[in-house]
Design a protein around this motif. Structure first.
Motif, PDB file in Angstrom:
ATOM      1  N   UNK A   1       0.754  -1.113  -0.047  1.00 34.98           N
ATOM      2  CA  UNK A   1      -0.087   0.004  -0.160  1.00 34.98           C
ATOM      3  C   UNK A   1       1.015   1.248  -0.050  1.00 34.98           C
ATOM      4  N   UNK A   2       0.174   2.564  -0.227  1.00 34.36           N
ATOM      5  CA  UNK A   2       1.005   3.699  -0.371  1.00 34.36           C
ATOM      6  C   UNK A   2       0.218   4.431   0.766  1.00 34.36           C
TER       7      UNK A   2
ATOM      8  N   UNK B   1      10.494   1.815  11.599  1.00 39.01           N
ATOM      9  CA  UNK B   1       9.498   3.032  10.907  1.00 39.01           C
ATOM     10  C   UNK B   1      10.177   4.049  11.691  1.00 39.01           C
ATOM     11  N   UNK B   2       9.805   5.211  11.035  1.00 36.83           N
ATOM     12  CA  UNK B   2      10.471   6.585  11.470  1.00 36.83           C
ATOM     13  C   UNK B   2       9.650   7.251  12.806  1.00 36.83           C
ATOM     14  N   UNK B   3       8.401   7.058  12.429  1.00 35.52           N
ATOM     15  CA  UNK B   3       7.336   7.791  13.374  1.00 35.52           C
ATOM     16  C   UNK B   3       6.093   6.784  13.993  1.00 35.52           C
TER      17      UNK B   3
ATOM     18  N   UNK C   1       1.349   3.243  13.017  1.00 38.26           N
ATOM     19  CA  UNK C   1      -0.195   3.164  13.266  1.00 38.26           C
ATOM     20  C   UNK C   1      -0.866   2.774  11.845  1.00 38.26           C
ATOM     21  N   UNK C   2      -0.251   3.323  10.572  1.00 38.42           N
ATOM     22  CA  UNK C   2      -0.749   2.899   9.356  1.00 38.42           C
ATOM     23  C   UNK C   2      -0.329   1.691   8.972  1.00 38.42           C
ATOM     24  N   UNK C   3       1.122   0.942   9.375  1.00 40.19           N
ATOM     25  CA  UNK C   3       1.331  -0.294   9.012  1.00 40.19           C
ATOM     26  C   UNK C   3       0.433  -1.127   9.932  1.00 40.19           C
TER      27      UNK C   3
ATOM     28  N   UNK D   1       4.733   6.919   2.689  1.00 38.30           N
ATOM     29  CA  UNK D   1       5.671   6.168   1.861  1.00 38.30           C
ATOM     30  C   UNK D   1       4.746   4.832   1.259  1.00 38.30           C
ATOM     31  N   UNK D   2       5.778   3.969   0.779  1.00 31.59           N
ATOM     32  CA  UNK D   2       5.051   2.637   0.145  1.00 31.59           C
ATOM     33  C   UNK D   2       5.671   1.577   1.022  1.00 31.59           C
ATOM     34  N   UNK D   3       4.713   0.718   1.183  1.00 34.37           N
ATOM     35  CA  UNK D   3       4.900  -0.457   2.002  1.00 34.37           C
ATOM     36  C   UNK D   3       4.684  -1.575   1.266  1.00 34.37           C
ATOM     37  N   UNK D   4       5.497  -2.717   1.333  1.00 37.04           N
ATOM     38  CA  UNK D   4       5.192  -4.018   0.614  1.00 37.04           C
ATOM     39  C   UNK D   4       5.696  -5.095   1.501  1.00 37.04           C
TER      40      UNK D   4
END
Length: 101
Positions: free
Chosen positions: A21-22, A72-74, A79-81, A26-29
């Motif tokens: 997802x984006x 992850x930086x933040x 939370x998104x991931x 950023x983008x996560x795979x």
């Protein structure tokens, strides 16, 4: 005499799901490997960094764990991931779902 004591040596056919997802961050795979090993916890691999972890739903809800494991930086990224994985990693292993379905 062997220097190493073998703990296990298993071979199995597994199911792997690739999801990505984006977001604004950023983008996560990810590759999600479903196996009978590891108490039914799927192995979740970040395809960009190679970092991986066995994750249950409880692990996915632990934002500090997600942020640390996947570098992850933040907290917002975690939370998104976490939210994404929560909706894409089953509560049961694929084998248990097939048996119950």
């Amino acid at each position: 005499m062997s220097l190493h004591e073998r703990l296990y040596d298993e071979t199995e056919r597994v199911q792997v799901r690739f999801v990505g997802f984006v977001s604004g961050n950023g983008r996560y795979d990810f590759g999600i490997v479903y196996t009978r090993m590891f108490f039914g916890k799927p192995l979740v691999v970040c395809l960009q960094t190679g970092r991986s972890s066995l994750l249950s739903q409880d692990d996915i809800d632990n934002l500090d764990h997600i942020q640390r494991v996947y570098c992850l930086k933040s907290r917002n990224e975690a939370e998104e991931v976490s939210n994404f994985l929560h909706h894409n990693v089953p509560h049961l292993s694929m084998e248990a779902e097939a048996e119950s379905g």
